[in-house]
Design a protein around this motif. Structure first.
Motif, PDB file in Angstrom:
ATOM      1  N   LEU A   7       0.856  -1.183   0.000  1.00 23.98           N
ATOM      2  CA  LEU A   7       0.000   0.000   0.000  1.00 23.98           C
ATOM      3  C   LEU A   7       0.892   1.233   0.000  1.00 23.98           C
ATOM      4  O   LEU A   7       1.835   1.312   0.783  1.00 23.98           O
ATOM      5  N   ILE A   8       0.598   2.153  -0.898  1.00 22.30           N
ATOM      6  CA  ILE A   8       1.227   3.472  -0.861  1.00 22.30           C
ATOM      7  C   ILE A   8       0.112   4.479  -0.647  1.00 22.30           C
ATOM      8  O   ILE A   8      -0.859   4.523  -1.401  1.00 22.30           O
ATOM      9  N   ALA A   9       0.243   5.246   0.420  1.00 21.10           N
ATOM     10  CA  ALA A   9      -0.708   6.306   0.749  1.00 21.10           C
ATOM     11  C   ALA A   9       0.046   7.628   0.685  1.00 21.10           C
ATOM     12  O   ALA A   9       1.093   7.775   1.312  1.00 21.10           O
ATOM     13  N   ASP A  10      -0.493   8.558  -0.076  1.00 20.72           N
ATOM     14  CA  ASP A  10       0.162   9.834  -0.316  1.00 20.72           C
ATOM     15  C   ASP A  10      -0.767  10.962   0.114  1.00 20.72           C
ATOM     16  O   ASP A  10      -1.963  10.950  -0.209  1.00 20.72           O
ATOM     17  N   ILE A  11      -0.220  11.929   0.819  1.00 21.26           N
ATOM     18  CA  ILE A  11      -0.995  13.084   1.266  1.00 21.26           C
ATOM     19  C   ILE A  11      -1.162  14.058   0.107  1.00 21.26           C
ATOM     20  O   ILE A  11      -0.208  14.347  -0.610  1.00 21.26           O
ATOM     21  N   THR A  12      -2.372  14.555  -0.087  1.00 19.55           N
ATOM     22  CA  THR A  12      -2.619  15.631  -1.050  1.00 19.55           C
ATOM     23  C   THR A  12      -2.926  16.902  -0.274  1.00 19.55           C
ATOM     24  O   THR A  12      -3.406  16.854   0.848  1.00 19.55           O
ATOM     25  N   GLY A  13      -2.618  18.013  -0.879  1.00 15.36           N
ATOM     26  CA  GLY A  13      -2.895  19.305  -0.252  1.00 15.36           C
ATOM     27  C   GLY A  13      -1.722  19.884   0.503  1.00 15.36           C
ATOM     28  O   GLY A  13      -1.810  21.012   1.008  1.00 15.36           O
ATOM     29  N   SER A  14      -0.620  19.172   0.578  1.00 18.51           N
ATOM     30  CA  SER A  14       0.511  19.683   1.361  1.00 18.51           C
ATOM     31  C   SER A  14       1.195  20.856   0.677  1.00 18.51           C
ATOM     32  O   SER A  14       1.692  21.756   1.355  1.00 18.51           O
TER      33      SER A  14
END
Length: 184
Positions: A7-14
């Motif tokens: 699983l790769i989880a990436d933050i958006t909005g940073s």
């Protein structure tokens, strides 16, 4: 190593957060979000192998744990305009030091990059290994030719909100995909 659920989880909005706030304030908020992501991963029997920038790369023992972790992340009310987009795949992985390599890593990275904020994209193997009630939450996106992959990958999408939040692929599926903004 052998086959694994990734699983790769990436933050958006940073990026917007760093533009709006001082670097110190933005770093604290992104680190807080990453810490929460890691706690969700651990609570669902995952192992966060590493974080680079504002994403996490994790190993899971089975498809249901990866589903539960991703669902918890996309259900979470993120602060400061942040959200997550997530990819998951099953396949061959080689562990070298603190890094992972292999087909599953490439597929997972491509799916995470294509997912929109609040969306979880998975491959056929993870989908097939899920119990039917969880499978019913996904929409089939069809077979998609991902950048760097010889064969098309059957992709499934989970979004808990507006259907407008799901990735849409246009055309025949013959174009290679590598970034969220590309279409087939």
């Amino acid at each position: 190593m052998a086959n694994a659920h990734l699983l790769i989880a990436d933050i958006t909005g940073s990026t917007k957060l760093f533009d709006a706030e001082s670097t110190d304030v933005a770093l604290v908020r992104v680190r807080t979000a990453l810490d929460h992501m890691r706690s969700i991963i651990a609570a669902n029997n995952g192992n966060c192998v590493k974080s680079v920038g504002d994403d996490t790369l994790s190993l899971f023992a089975n498809a249901e744990d990866i589903f539960n972790a991703a669902r918890s992340m996309i259900e979470h009310e993120w602060n400061d305009g942040l959200n997550v987009h997530i990819g998951g795949a099953f396949g061959f992985v080689v562990n070298r030091g603190e890094d992972l390599y292999g087909d599953a890593v490439i597929t997972t990275a491509r799916l995470a990059a294509l997912a929109k904020p609040g969306e979880f994209l998975i491959d056929e193997t993870i989908y097939s290994d899920l119990p039917p009630p969880n499978q019913m939450m996904f929409v089939s996106m069809g077979a998609i030719k991902l950048k760097g992959k010889a064969e098309a990958t059957r992709v499934y999408s989970l979004t808990l909100g507006d259907l407008g939040a799901q990735t849409v692929f246009r055309g025949s599926g013959a174009t290679t995909l590598g970034r969220r903004t590309e279409s087939v």
